[in-house]
Design a protein around this motif. Structure first.
Motif, PDB file in Angstrom:
ATOM      1  N   LEU A  47       0.974  -1.176   0.032  1.00 18.11           N
ATOM      2  CA  LEU A  47      -0.059  -0.078   0.036  1.00 18.11           C
ATOM      3  C   LEU A  47       0.728   1.139   0.034  1.00 18.11           C
ATOM      4  N   TRP A  48       1.935   1.047   0.939  1.00 18.72           N
ATOM      5  CA  TRP A  48       2.641   2.387   0.899  1.00 18.72           C
ATOM      6  C   TRP A  48       3.687   2.590  -0.341  1.00 18.72           C
ATOM      7  N   LYS A  49       3.937   1.449  -1.010  1.00 17.26           N
ATOM      8  CA  LYS A  49       4.832   1.416  -2.100  1.00 17.26           C
ATOM      9  C   LYS A  49       3.863   2.116  -3.165  1.00 17.26           C
ATOM     10  N   LYS A  50       2.599   1.799  -3.448  1.00 18.32           N
ATOM     11  CA  LYS A  50       1.915   2.334  -4.288  1.00 18.32           C
ATOM     12  C   LYS A  50       1.675   3.749  -4.154  1.00 18.32           C
ATOM     13  N   LEU A  51       1.330   4.164  -2.868  1.00 19.27           N
ATOM     14  CA  LEU A  51       1.029   5.711  -2.449  1.00 19.27           C
ATOM     15  C   LEU A  51       2.273   6.444  -2.874  1.00 19.27           C
ATOM     16  N   LEU A  52       3.567   5.992  -2.616  1.00 19.86           N
ATOM     17  CA  LEU A  52       4.540   6.915  -2.918  1.00 19.86           C
ATOM     18  C   LEU A  52       4.938   6.813  -4.214  1.00 19.86           C
ATOM     19  N   SER A  53       4.945   5.761  -4.986  1.00 19.65           N
ATOM     20  CA  SER A  53       4.951   5.884  -6.287  1.00 19.65           C
ATOM     21  C   SER A  53       3.796   6.230  -7.085  1.00 19.65           C
ATOM     22  N   ASP A  54       2.927   6.748  -6.671  1.00 16.93           N
ATOM     23  CA  ASP A  54       1.834   7.415  -7.457  1.00 16.93           C
ATOM     24  C   ASP A  54       1.903   9.163  -7.284  1.00 16.93           C
ATOM     25  N   ALA A  55       2.630   9.279  -6.102  1.00 16.11           N
ATOM     26  CA  ALA A  55       2.863  10.924  -5.835  1.00 16.11           C
ATOM     27  C   ALA A  55       3.608  11.405  -7.091  1.00 16.11           C
ATOM     28  N   LYS A  56       3.386  12.467  -7.419  1.00 16.45           N
ATOM     29  CA  LYS A  56       3.777  13.266  -8.746  1.00 16.45           C
ATOM     30  C   LYS A  56       5.032  14.122  -8.354  1.00 16.45           C
ATOM     31  N   THR A  57       5.213  14.315  -6.867  1.00 19.96           N
ATOM     32  CA  THR A  57       6.532  15.265  -6.689  1.00 19.96           C
ATOM     33  C   THR A  57       7.504  14.526  -5.965  1.00 19.96           C
ATOM     34  N   TYR A  58       8.569  14.973  -5.950  1.00 12.85           N
ATOM     35  CA  TYR A  58       9.804  14.415  -5.080  1.00 12.85           C
ATOM     36  C   TYR A  58       9.536  14.548  -3.657  1.00 12.85           C
ATOM     37  N   GLN A  59       9.085  15.586  -3.235  1.00 17.85           N
ATOM     38  CA  GLN A  59       8.840  15.725  -1.663  1.00 17.85           C
ATOM     39  C   GLN A  59       7.271  15.111  -1.485  1.00 17.85           C
ATOM     40  N   LYS A  60       7.221  14.434  -0.610  1.00 23.72           N
ATOM     41  CA  LYS A  60       5.816  13.676  -0.546  1.00 23.72           C
ATOM     42  C   LYS A  60       5.403  14.056   0.862  1.00 23.72           C
ATOM     43  N   TYR A  61       4.154  14.646   1.162  1.00 23.55           N
ATOM     44  CA  TYR A  61       3.450  15.084   2.399  1.00 23.55           C
ATOM     45  C   TYR A  61       2.147  14.355   2.456  1.00 23.55           C
ATOM     46  N   ILE A  62       2.212  13.491   3.578  1.00 24.01           N
ATOM     47  CA  ILE A  62       1.306  12.657   3.926  1.00 24.01           C
ATOM     48  C   ILE A  62       0.639  12.823   5.232  1.00 24.01           C
ATOM     49  N   ILE A  63      -0.683  13.087   5.375  1.00 24.48           N
ATOM     50  CA  ILE A  63      -1.600  13.374   6.631  1.00 24.48           C
ATOM     51  C   ILE A  63      -2.145  12.132   7.295  1.00 24.48           C
ATOM     52  N   LEU A  64      -1.611  12.045   8.439  1.00 23.43           N
ATOM     53  CA  LEU A  64      -2.283  10.727   9.191  1.00 23.43           C
ATOM     54  C   LEU A  64      -3.262  11.275  10.182  1.00 23.43           C
ATOM     55  N   PRO A  65      -4.420  11.383   9.811  1.00 19.12           N
ATOM     56  CA  PRO A  65      -5.382  12.313  10.760  1.00 19.12           C
ATOM     57  C   PRO A  65      -5.940  11.393  12.209  1.00 19.12           C
ATOM     58  N   GLU A  66      -5.682  10.158  12.046  1.00 18.37           N
ATOM     59  CA  GLU A  66      -6.001   9.450  13.148  1.00 18.37           C
ATOM     60  C   GLU A  66      -4.729   8.943  14.055  1.00 18.37           C
ATOM     61  N   VAL A  67      -3.526   9.212  13.762  1.00 18.11           N
ATOM     62  CA  VAL A  67      -2.339   8.740  14.389  1.00 18.11           C
ATOM     63  C   VAL A  67      -1.613   9.754  15.013  1.00 18.11           C
ATOM     64  N   GLU A  68      -1.240   9.615  16.359  1.00 20.12           N
ATOM     65  CA  GLU A  68      -0.541  10.689  16.991  1.00 20.12           C
ATOM     66  C   GLU A  68       0.912   9.977  16.727  1.00 20.12           C
TER      67      GLU A  68
END
Length: 100
Positions: A47-68
């Motif tokens: 899942l993370w591999k796909k999420l990161l490979s689908d990102a269009k920019t070099y710097q990726k910003y991912i929000i984890l709204p339910e995790v401290e």
């Protein structure tokens, strides 16, 4: 060759500790940031591999709204530590199952 690879893996862990050369920023529920490397996160799950490979920019910003940060940081640290120590297994608490 094994010595060279273990030095590289140790260096990746050191860069994580220093928050240098990171290309992924995770924003947690408490607005705390974790700087990581996509190469490392992509090895955790498909899942993370796909999420990161689908990102269009070099710097990726991912929000984890339910995790401290305090919930996820021990797991992420253990991933980097296992790389540095070339460990075969890492501990994955419940929060990791939800996120990764």
């Amino acid at each position: 060759m094994k010595q060279i690879s273990s030095e590289i893996l140790s260096e990746i862990y050191q860069q994580f500790q220093l928050s240098t050369y990171s290309d992924v920023t995770l924003e947690c529920q408490d607005k705390e940031l974790i700087h990581c490397h996509s190469l490392v996160l992509a090895t955790i799950s498909p899942l993370w591999k796909k999420l990161l490979s689908d990102a269009k920019t070099y710097q990726k910003y991912i929000i984890l709204p339910e995790v401290e940060r305090g919930e996820i940081m021990p797991f992420i640290e253990s991933v980097y530590q296992s790389l540095a120590q070339q460990a075969d297994q890492i501990k994955c608490p419940e929060v990791c199952v939800r996120v990764f």
